[in-house]
Design a protein around this motif. Sequence first.
Motif, PDB file in Angstrom:
ATOM      1  N   ILE A 128       0.197   0.321  16.681  1.00 48.27           N
ATOM      2  CA  ILE A 128       0.619  -0.371  17.187  1.00 48.27           C
ATOM      3  C   ILE A 128       0.507  -0.283  18.558  1.00 48.27           C
ATOM      4  O   ILE A 128       0.604  -1.751  19.171  1.00 48.27           O
ATOM      5  N   HIS A 129       0.284   0.894  18.959  1.00 47.10           N
ATOM      6  CA  HIS A 129      -0.176   0.898  20.934  1.00 47.10           C
ATOM      7  C   HIS A 129      -1.123   0.180  20.967  1.00 47.10           C
ATOM      8  O   HIS A 129      -1.409  -0.570  21.933  1.00 47.10           O
ATOM      9  N   ALA A 130      -2.384   0.367  20.344  1.00 45.49           N
ATOM     10  CA  ALA A 130      -3.264  -1.136  20.031  1.00 45.49           C
ATOM     11  C   ALA A 130      -3.196  -2.044  20.443  1.00 45.49           C
ATOM     12  O   ALA A 130      -3.864  -2.922  20.983  1.00 45.49           O
ATOM     13  N   PHE A 131      -2.705  -2.401  19.118  1.00 45.60           N
ATOM     14  CA  PHE A 131      -2.258  -3.541  18.671  1.00 45.60           C
ATOM     15  C   PHE A 131      -1.390  -4.514  20.134  1.00 45.60           C
ATOM     16  O   PHE A 131      -1.505  -5.398  20.551  1.00 45.60           O
ATOM     17  N   ALA A 132      -0.416  -4.009  20.718  1.00 47.58           N
ATOM     18  CA  ALA A 132       0.360  -4.519  21.218  1.00 47.58           C
ATOM     19  C   ALA A 132      -0.116  -4.869  22.826  1.00 47.58           C
ATOM     20  O   ALA A 132       0.159  -5.286  23.867  1.00 47.58           O
ATOM     21  N   ARG A 133      -0.910  -3.608  23.347  1.00 49.43           N
ATOM     22  CA  ARG A 133      -2.193  -4.050  24.604  1.00 49.43           C
ATOM     23  C   ARG A 133      -1.614  -5.304  25.080  1.00 49.43           C
ATOM     24  O   ARG A 133      -2.644  -5.892  24.677  1.00 49.43           O
ATOM     25  N   PRO A 134      -1.859  -5.573  26.678  1.00 45.34           N
ATOM     26  CA  PRO A 134      -1.700  -6.678  26.685  1.00 45.34           C
ATOM     27  C   PRO A 134      -3.098  -7.298  27.247  1.00 45.34           C
ATOM     28  O   PRO A 134      -4.466  -6.012  27.687  1.00 45.34           O
ATOM     29  N   ASP A 135      -3.101  -8.770  27.353  1.00 47.80           N
ATOM     30  CA  ASP A 135      -4.686  -8.979  27.340  1.00 47.80           C
ATOM     31  C   ASP A 135      -5.357  -9.010  29.080  1.00 47.80           C
ATOM     32  O   ASP A 135      -6.406  -8.868  28.749  1.00 47.80           O
ATOM     33  N   ALA A 136      -4.470  -8.481  29.682  1.00 52.50           N
ATOM     34  CA  ALA A 136      -5.049  -8.329  31.141  1.00 52.50           C
ATOM     35  C   ALA A 136      -6.132  -7.451  31.040  1.00 52.50           C
ATOM     36  O   ALA A 136      -6.579  -7.089  31.436  1.00 52.50           O
ATOM     37  N   ASP A 137      -5.388  -5.733  30.235  1.00 49.32           N
ATOM     38  CA  ASP A 137      -6.232  -5.237  30.251  1.00 49.32           C
ATOM     39  C   ASP A 137      -7.259  -4.928  29.370  1.00 49.32           C
ATOM     40  O   ASP A 137      -8.263  -4.497  29.668  1.00 49.32           O
ATOM     41  N   ILE A 138      -7.143  -5.565  28.488  1.00 52.39           N
ATOM     42  CA  ILE A 138      -8.396  -5.831  27.568  1.00 52.39           C
ATOM     43  C   ILE A 138      -9.475  -6.648  28.354  1.00 52.39           C
ATOM     44  O   ILE A 138     -10.855  -5.222  28.003  1.00 52.39           O
ATOM     45  N   ASP A 139      -9.068  -7.902  28.894  1.00 53.35           N
ATOM     46  CA  ASP A 139     -10.120  -8.605  29.802  1.00 53.35           C
ATOM     47  C   ASP A 139     -10.667  -7.494  30.558  1.00 53.35           C
ATOM     48  O   ASP A 139     -11.823  -7.819  30.664  1.00 53.35           O
ATOM     49  N   ALA A 140      -9.712  -6.778  31.157  1.00 51.40           N
ATOM     50  CA  ALA A 140     -10.230  -5.559  32.329  1.00 51.40           C
ATOM     51  C   ALA A 140     -11.712  -4.859  31.830  1.00 51.40           C
ATOM     52  O   ALA A 140     -12.740  -4.322  32.068  1.00 51.40           O
ATOM     53  N   ASP A 141     -11.164  -3.750  30.852  1.00 50.66           N
ATOM     54  CA  ASP A 141     -12.028  -3.611  29.869  1.00 50.66           C
ATOM     55  C   ASP A 141     -12.873  -3.547  28.880  1.00 50.66           C
ATOM     56  O   ASP A 141     -14.462  -3.123  29.601  1.00 50.66           O
ATOM     57  N   VAL A 142     -13.320  -4.895  28.592  1.00 48.55           N
ATOM     58  CA  VAL A 142     -14.549  -5.847  27.861  1.00 48.55           C
ATOM     59  C   VAL A 142     -15.518  -5.713  29.185  1.00 48.55           C
ATOM     60  O   VAL A 142     -16.641  -6.028  28.855  1.00 48.55           O
ATOM     61  N   ARG A 143     -14.454  -6.489  30.337  1.00 53.85           N
ATOM     62  CA  ARG A 143     -15.892  -7.392  31.389  1.00 53.85           C
ATOM     63  C   ARG A 143     -16.355  -5.542  32.423  1.00 53.85           C
ATOM     64  O   ARG A 143     -17.309  -6.149  32.510  1.00 53.85           O
ATOM     65  N   ARG A 144     -15.936  -4.683  31.719  1.00 49.88           N
ATOM     66  CA  ARG A 144     -16.649  -3.743  32.685  1.00 49.88           C
ATOM     67  C   ARG A 144     -17.488  -3.036  31.721  1.00 49.88           C
ATOM     68  O   ARG A 144     -17.861  -2.611  32.774  1.00 49.88           O
ATOM     69  N   ARG A 145     -17.017  -2.937  30.449  1.00 51.53           N
ATOM     70  CA  ARG A 145     -18.457  -1.895  29.739  1.00 51.53           C
ATOM     71  C   ARG A 145     -19.395  -3.154  29.609  1.00 51.53           C
ATOM     72  O   ARG A 145     -20.421  -2.593  29.721  1.00 51.53           O
ATOM     73  N   LEU A 146     -18.413  -4.265  29.381  1.00 51.54           N
ATOM     74  CA  LEU A 146     -20.088  -5.155  29.517  1.00 51.54           C
ATOM     75  C   LEU A 146     -21.089  -5.579  30.838  1.00 51.54           C
ATOM     76  O   LEU A 146     -22.247  -5.520  30.833  1.00 51.54           O
ATOM     77  N   ALA A 147     -20.194  -5.024  31.764  1.00 49.59           N
ATOM     78  CA  ALA A 147     -20.704  -5.184  32.961  1.00 49.59           C
ATOM     79  C   ALA A 147     -22.191  -4.020  33.268  1.00 49.59           C
ATOM     80  O   ALA A 147     -22.808  -4.073  33.661  1.00 49.59           O
ATOM     81  N   LEU A 148     -21.817  -2.653  32.574  1.00 48.88           N
ATOM     82  CA  LEU A 148     -22.178  -1.714  33.002  1.00 48.88           C
ATOM     83  C   LEU A 148     -23.470  -1.414  31.924  1.00 48.88           C
ATOM     84  O   LEU A 148     -24.785  -1.107  32.578  1.00 48.88           O
ATOM     85  N   ARG A 149     -23.614  -3.029  30.949  1.00 51.05           N
ATOM     86  CA  ARG A 149     -24.642  -2.885  30.475  1.00 51.05           C
ATOM     87  C   ARG A 149     -25.509  -4.086  30.451  1.00 51.05           C
ATOM     88  O   ARG A 149     -26.841  -4.593  30.714  1.00 51.05           O
ATOM     89  N   PHE A 150     -24.842  -5.097  30.863  1.00 54.29           N
ATOM     90  CA  PHE A 150     -25.264  -6.807  31.226  1.00 54.29           C
ATOM     91  C   PHE A 150     -25.353  -6.734  32.372  1.00 54.29           C
ATOM     92  O   PHE A 150     -25.755  -8.276  32.481  1.00 54.29           O
ATOM     93  N   GLY A 151     -24.523  -6.355  33.054  1.00 55.92           N
ATOM     94  CA  GLY A 151     -24.910  -7.576  34.700  1.00 55.92           C
ATOM     95  C   GLY A 151     -23.359  -8.141  34.224  1.00 55.92           C
ATOM     96  O   GLY A 151     -23.096  -8.073  33.480  1.00 55.92           O
ATOM     97  N   ASP A 152     -23.404  -9.219  35.365  1.00 52.81           N
ATOM     98  CA  ASP A 152     -23.081 -10.383  34.998  1.00 52.81           C
ATOM     99  C   ASP A 152     -23.131 -11.765  34.263  1.00 52.81           C
ATOM    100  O   ASP A 152     -22.328 -13.005  34.053  1.00 52.81           O
ATOM    101  N   ARG A 153     -23.612 -11.353  33.110  1.00 55.66           N
ATOM    102  CA  ARG A 153     -24.022 -12.493  31.607  1.00 55.66           C
ATOM    103  C   ARG A 153     -23.467 -13.067  30.918  1.00 55.66           C
ATOM    104  O   ARG A 153     -23.585 -13.506  30.685  1.00 55.66           O
ATOM    105  N   TRP A 154     -22.431 -11.934  30.866  1.00 55.60           N
ATOM    106  CA  TRP A 154     -21.030 -12.396  29.742  1.00 55.60           C
ATOM    107  C   TRP A 154     -19.670 -12.935  30.949  1.00 55.60           C
ATOM    108  O   TRP A 154     -19.640 -11.969  31.463  1.00 55.60           O
ATOM    109  N   ALA A 155     -19.817 -14.452  29.627  1.00 60.06           N
ATOM    110  CA  ALA A 155     -18.223 -13.993  31.061  1.00 60.06           C
ATOM    111  C   ALA A 155     -17.303 -13.722  30.050  1.00 60.06           C
ATOM    112  O   ALA A 155     -17.552 -13.729  28.474  1.00 60.06           O
ATOM    113  N   VAL A 156     -15.956 -13.964  29.569  1.00 56.71           N
ATOM    114  CA  VAL A 156     -14.167 -13.074  28.663  1.00 56.71           C
ATOM    115  C   VAL A 156     -13.736 -13.905  28.637  1.00 56.71           C
ATOM    116  O   VAL A 156     -12.634 -13.950  30.021  1.00 56.71           O
ATOM    117  N   ARG A 157     -13.052 -14.479  28.108  1.00 56.95           N
ATOM    118  CA  ARG A 157     -11.936 -15.119  27.795  1.00 56.95           C
ATOM    119  C   ARG A 157     -10.911 -13.729  26.614  1.00 56.95           C
ATOM    120  O   ARG A 157     -11.621 -13.252  25.117  1.00 56.95           O
TER     121      ARG A 157
END
Length: 204
Positions: A128-157
């Motif tokens: 439930i804790h994972a499901f309820a996580r705010p979209d803004a927090d998910i967005d920030a984590d996805v961007r951070r992890r993708l940037a470590l691997r790809f730089g700014d190649r991917w845009a996230v929504r």
Amino acid sequence: MRVRELMSAPAVVVGCGVTVKEASRLLDDGGFTMLPVVDDVGRLVGVVGEADVLADRLPPDPRLPVPGRRPRRPGRLVGDVVRRDVLTAAPGDNAGDLLVVMREGGLRSIPVVEDGVVAGVVTWRDLIHAFARPDADIDADVRRRLALRFGDRWAVRVDDGDVVLTSEHAADVPDRSLAIRIAESVIGTARCTIAAEVPIAAGT
């Protein structure tokens, strides 16, 4: 998302030599439904849950005799009441698959084991804790992890846990697969898809 991303760790565990009374206190104080039972080196022996510590602790009314019923002496130690036939998960298991197993099996918690040693526990509260996580927090984590691997190649929504990735390099199949795996490893991601390829501006 993998089990390691959302499990509660380290797990609160008990040994077979712990009293049932003490195990009951740990269950009550921590709000747990189950405790993994381990040996001296942390290897899983079984589990002890709410029903196990209460077994034979509250005797039935003797004024209501039941044919064939014999009073049993309740176990004093966890080793007397431990359940040894236990379903476990591994840290690398898919959390979605585990959800199905828990729902269909009526399980409220499952120990997570790696190389025989208890690594954590997954409960409904963790899911439930994972499901309820705010979209803004998910967005920030996805961007951070993708940037470590790809730089700014991917845009996230992110919308209601669904992650959409966009890139002018989206046609690069290996990168697509890796980007999806990275995004889906983030706690709270329900699914990840790749949007249509962004056209490259003329003259660039």
